[in-house]
Enzyme design. Structure first.
Site, PDB file in Angstrom:
ATOM      1  CB  SER A 169     -29.129  -8.550  -8.221  1.00  0.00           C
ATOM      2  OG  SER A 169     -28.529  -8.306  -9.451  1.00  0.00           O
ATOM      3  CG  ASP A 193     -26.127 -14.677  -8.267  1.00  0.00           C
ATOM      4  OD1 ASP A 193     -24.947 -15.002  -8.027  1.00  0.00           O
ATOM      5  OD2 ASP A 193     -26.631 -14.768  -9.408  1.00  0.00           O
ATOM      6  CG  HIS A 199     -29.480 -12.996 -10.994  1.00  0.00           C
ATOM      7  ND1 HIS A 199     -28.299 -12.961 -10.294  1.00  0.00           N
ATOM      8  CD2 HIS A 199     -29.902 -11.696 -11.079  1.00  0.00           C
ATOM      9  CE1 HIS A 199     -28.027 -11.700  -9.973  1.00  0.00           C
ATOM     10  NE2 HIS A 199     -28.990 -10.925 -10.422  1.00  0.00           N
TER      11      HIS A 199
END
Ligand SMILES: *[C@@H]1O[C@H](CO)[C@@H](O)[C@H](O)[C@H]1NC(C)=O
Ligand SMILES: *[C@@H]1O[C@H](CO)[C@@H](O)[C@H](O)[C@H]1NC(C)=O
Ligand SMILES: *[C@@H]1O[C@H](CO)[C@@H](O)[C@H](O)[C@H]1NC(C)=O
Ligand SMILES: *[C@@H]1O[C@H](CO)[C@@H](O)[C@H](O)[C@H]1NC(C)=O
Ligand SMILES: *[C@@H]1O[C@H](CO)[C@@H](O)[C@H](O)[C@H]1NC(C)=O
Length: 500
Positions: A169, A193, A274
């Site tokens: 992330s 991601d 995610h």
């Protein structure tokens, strides 16, 4: 309570995203000179960025904290200068604690690379902030990581080429900054991601990009082309892999959107999709014998149509830790389907079906299913998913995939479902019926099915069991067997035969 808090956070990122798309990254972020002079955190005893070398397999074990200039720690903690070094970098956090996925990733790396140094970059104090502030902090944290690497480079035998930064992330962009600021080039960065809000479309110096390491590979699992995309949609590495199109992940329950909203589990769905990038990476570490393959394709729809299952000229690759290094001038986008849980691997097949329609014109839209029979196992009944619409008197390509290894394919059963599975296909069927109410024979002809396995790259052609009877109507089935040698006889000269 917890749910309403996290839902609030969810919407607050949304608002940040909506309002913050023009927010600058901030000027020269304040850079810490010494960890103990940190201005970010009042608590002077605890630096805001800590480097925790995992020295034990026990996640409860404290490990060692690396700090600039303290060479003794390296020796005492058994840092192996010639081995690979992983830095795991977490993302924005709502809880303020290290999440479970991180411990899983640490132990998977320790299991796979026994000699490796596994370092957790703990920047929780800077990540447990409003999303916009955490974004602003990625630069400072990246700079800290770069300085740690520069210090390590001062040691004999330490090579930046052995360094692999793994960022999830926001952590992916921290890795990007680190790779950008370090003196020299790190071996590899894996972006799991990478965060989307405030990074989508950003300049390459303000996000993860291919120039941040010798090799940058990325997994995208939560992208949306409209609404809030938690993960970045654009390709940002040398190889960008979009499992299941990079949007809806199986097993995460977003197919049941209304249900998720009703039960207030939206944030859990977001987290599931995610975080799927991390679990795919862990899978590639621990299930080395069950590698998932991805296939190069220009977009997700072409992949769903089964057009892209080629391995020629490096067009396919394994995913996650096992990915083969490939550095093309342009980003390479790759796609695959996965299972809902570990091991995620599936077996992809391309099906080319030439569908003739002698009697019907226009609207007929069949709903076909296939069952594959192999030497190891038989598949379930698999839909031939139609992305746009079926072309009559033409070759249609479909993608099907199975969770089990079927072995060599022996035969195929094709069925045309009379009873529709969804309201949409029921409507389509009704419409096609209304357009041709007087035509009792809603009949199509299929002589052959050509199959290519993505995993083995083998191609086989299956011929209708009874060459005299190639017709199929709703509610009927048609069997196909491996064509006998030399099926492509010279005298088979019907004008509709196509050889591709
Ligand atoms: C970003 O953080 C720096 C300190 O690291 C601060 O000086 C600056 O004002 C921040 N910028 C924004 C836009 O928040
Ligand atoms: C350090 O790593 C290297 C390379 O992986 C390995 O050959 C060596 O045995 C390791 N040394 C120790 C003390 O574990
Ligand atoms: C398909 O081709 C046949 C002749 O080869 C023709 O009679 C038929 O109308 C065509 N069907 C469609 C849907 O175009
Ligand atoms: C062709 O096969 C279908 C389904 O197997 C069957 O219903 C039909 O009677 C057969 N037609 C001929 C002419 O054999
Ligand atoms: C094609 O040729 C084979 C032998 O060469 C013959 O048995 C068969 O009947 C022919 N088929 C047609 C449709 O002419």
């Amino acid at each position: 309570m917890r749910k309403s808090v996290s839902l609030f956070c969810f919407w607050s990122i949304y608002c940040c995203f909506a309002a913050g798309s023009h927010t600058p990254m901030g000027p020269e972020g304040q850079l810490e000179d010494e960890p103990h002079k940190s201005k970010e955190v009042q608590d002077a005893t605890k630096p805001s960025v800590r480097f925790n070398l995992r020295t034990s397999k026990d996640p409860e074990h404290e490990g060692c904290y690396l700090s600039l200039g303290h060479n003794r720690v390296l020796e005492d903690c058994g840092f192996n200068m010639t081995a690979k070094t992983f830095f795991i970098i977490h993302g924005w956090t709502m809880s303020g604690i290290l999440e479970n996925w991180l411990h899983k990733l640490v132990s998977a790396l320790q299991m796979r690379e026994k000699d490796a140094n596994v370092v957790v970059v703990d920047w929780l104090p800077l990540a447990h902030q409003l999303y916009t502030d955490a974004v602003n902090n990625t630069r400072v944290v990246g700079h800290n990581v770069a300085r740690m690497l520069d210090w390590l480079q001062g040691e004999d035998d330490f090579s930046l080429g052995n360094v692999h930064l793994i960022g999830y992330s926001l952590g992916a962009h921290v890795a990007g900054y680190a790779g950008n600021f370090v003196k020299g080039t790190v071996g590899r960065i894996t972006g799991l991601d990478p965060a989307g809000p405030m990074f989508e479309g950003a300049d390459i110096n303000k996000r993860l990009s291919p120039d941040d390491a010798d090799f940058v590979d990325v997994l995208h699992t939560y992208t949306r082309s409209f609404g809030l995309s938690i993960g970045i949609q654009m390709p940002v590495g040398h190889i960008d892999i979009y499992p299941n199109g990079g949007d809806f992940q199986p097993g995460c329950g977003f197919n049941d959107v209304l249900g998720s909203i009703a039960y207030g589990t939206i944030t859990e769905v977001v987290k599931c999709e995610h975080e799927r990038a991390v679990h795919l990476f862990v899978d590639s570490l621990v299930n080395q014998d069950k590698p998932s393959f991805a296939f190069q394709c220009t977009d997700s729809n072409r992949f769903k149509k089964g057009i892209c299952l080629s391995c020629r000229k490096n067009r396919c690759n394994s995913i996650g830790y096992n990915v083969k290094k490939m550095r093309n001038k342009r980003n390479t986008k790759m796609y695959l389907k996965t299972r809902a849980g570990m091991p995620f691997r599936v077996y992809h097949y391309q099906m080319k079906v030439h569908i003739f329609s002698y009697k019907n014109k226009g609207e007929l839209q069949p709903t076909f299913y296939v069952t594959l029979y192999g030497t190891n196992a038989d598949s379930q009944i698999l839909p031939l998913e139609v992305v746009e619409q079926i072309e009559l008197n033409a070759t249609n390509t479909f993608l099907v995939y199975t969770e089990e290894d079927l072995g060599d394919l022996l035969k195929i059963k094709l069925t045309w479902e009379r009873t529709s599975q969804s309201w949409y296909s029921l409507w389509k069927e009704l419409r096609s019926y209304l357009s041709q109410p007087s035509n009792p024979s809603r009949e199509l002809h299929i002589r052959r099915i050509r199959v290519k396995s993505g995993e083995t790259q083998r191609k086989l052609t299956f011929c209708a069991e009874d060459p005299e009877n190639t017709s199929i109507s709703p509610g009927q089935e048609l069997w196909f067997h491996k064509c006998r040698e030399g099926w492509r006889m010279k005298n088979e000269t019907s004008p509709t035969v196509e050889l591709a």
